[in-house]
Scaffold this active site. Sequence first.
Site, PDB file in Angstrom:
ATOM      1  N   SER A  52       0.804  -1.230   0.000  1.00  0.00           N
ATOM      2  CA  SER A  52       0.000   0.000   0.000  1.00  0.00           C
ATOM      3  C   SER A  52       0.833   1.274   0.000  1.00  0.00           C
ATOM      4  CB  SER A  52      -0.921   0.011   1.219  1.00  0.00           C
ATOM      5  OG  SER A  52      -0.162  -0.153   2.401  1.00  0.00           O
ATOM      6  N   ASP A  83      -3.130   7.661   8.353  1.00  0.00           N
ATOM      7  CA  ASP A  83      -4.068   6.775   9.044  1.00  0.00           C
ATOM      8  C   ASP A  83      -3.289   5.822   9.943  1.00  0.00           C
ATOM      9  OD1 ASP A  83      -3.004   4.775   7.445  1.00  0.00           O
ATOM     10  OD2 ASP A  83      -4.777   4.556   6.181  1.00  0.00           O
ATOM     11  N   HIS A  85      -0.444   4.321   7.474  1.00  0.00           N
ATOM     12  CA  HIS A  85       0.200   4.948   6.315  1.00  0.00           C
ATOM     13  C   HIS A  85       0.626   6.392   6.552  1.00  0.00           C
ATOM     14  CE1 HIS A  85      -2.501   1.744   4.773  1.00  0.00           C
ATOM     15  NE2 HIS A  85      -1.380   1.418   4.156  1.00  0.00           N
TER      16      HIS A  85
END
Length: 362
Positions: free
Chosen positions: A35, A327, A330
Site C-alpha cells: 500500500s 491513518d 500509512h
Amino acid sequence: MSQPLYVLCCFFSFSLLFITTISQAVPAAYVFGDSLVDVGNNNYLPLSLAKANFPHNGVDYPGSKPTGRFSNGKNAADFIALKLGIPTSPPYLSLIAAPHKGEAYLKGVSFASGGAGILDETSVGFLRRSITFNQQIEYFSIVQGELVQQLGNEAARDYLSKSLFVIVIGSNDILGYFDPSPTAPPKSNPQQFVNSLTLSLTGQLKKIYDLGARKFFVAGVTAIGCCPSQRNQNKTGGCNEEANYWSAKLSEGVKYILQRMQSELKDMKYSYSDTFGILLQFIQKPSNYGFVEVASACCGLGKNNAEIPCLPISQYCPNRRDHVFWDLYHPTEAAYSIFADIIFDGPKQFVFPVNVKQLITM
Ligand SMILES: *[C@@H]1O[C@H](CO)[C@@H](O)[C@H](O)[C@H]1NC(C)=O
C-alpha cells in the site's frame, strides 16, 4: 554566413540529442509492493478489504479525489515518478482492457497492491485478497512478453535494463506476524519467520532480474512498530519494540540479499533505503522536517486515531502537513514527499550504496 548557421544547427541537434538522452535515463518505472506504493490496483479487486477508494483518502489529491492511494494525497510512487520526470506508472489492472497493451506497458506499470507481503499467506491472509508479490511478478512476466512482441528481444532487453524497478514490500509480513487477533495464523518463531521471508525474497528478486530488470530501488522495511496501530499495543504509547526489532532484522536480510545479488550478477545495480532510519528521524527530530505530530494518525477514531481506520465516518485533522501518519498504518503525503527527496538525492546514511539519482545515470 553559412558557418554560424551550421554551428547553430549543430548546437541544436546536439542539445536535442542531449535532452533525449537525459529524458531517457529512465524510460519507465515498474513498481512492485504494498500500500505504500499502490496507486489503485486494489480498486479492481472486488473482494479485497484493503481499499482506500473512499473519503477521506485523497482529500489533498488533485480534485480531492479518493483514488485508491492510502494517503491524503500523493504517495511514494507518485513522488518517485515526479523525481524521475516520468508519469506515475498506472495500475496493471487498469490496463487489462487497453487496446494496445504493448504501448501502454512501455510507459511503466504498477503491480503494487495494498496488503501484499513477501509471502502469499500475508497477502491473502492478513488483509485478504491482495495481489501477492508472486502474482505481481507473474503479471510482470506478461508485460515483459508484450514488450518483446512490441520491440523485439534486443530492444526490449535494452529498454528494461534502463528502466527503474521499484520494490517496497515486507511491512505487511511483519504486521501479520504480530497481529494479536485470535484469527491470526499459528506462528513459527520470529527468527525462522524472518529467515523464510528473506529466502522467499531472494527468489523473487532473482526472478525479476531474470525477466530483464537491472536497476532496482528496494526500500528497507520501515519501523513498523511506530505506526499508530502498533503504538496502541504499547501501554506507554511508545513504539512496539518487538515489531521494530523484527522489521530491522528483516531489513538486514534485505540488505544482505542485495549485496550478494550484486556480487554474483555483475550487471545488477541497486539503491537501498534505510526506511527504518528515515522514519525514526521523522519521529526523533520532527521539526527538522516540518512535523509536529508523530504518534497519532490524522484520520481515524479512538486512541491515536488508530482504533478505527480512516473511513468516511472518521474524523481527519486540518493540519495534514504537520502529521507523519495519515491513518493507522500509512504516512501522509508530506512524509512520502520527504521520503522521496531522501531516496532520490539523499546521503549514504539513508540510501546506499548509491541514491536513486546516481542509480539512474549508471
Ligand atoms: C513501549 O514503549 C517504551 C518507550 O516509551 C519502550 O521502552 C517499551 O519497550 C515499549 N514496550 C513494548 C512492549 O514495546
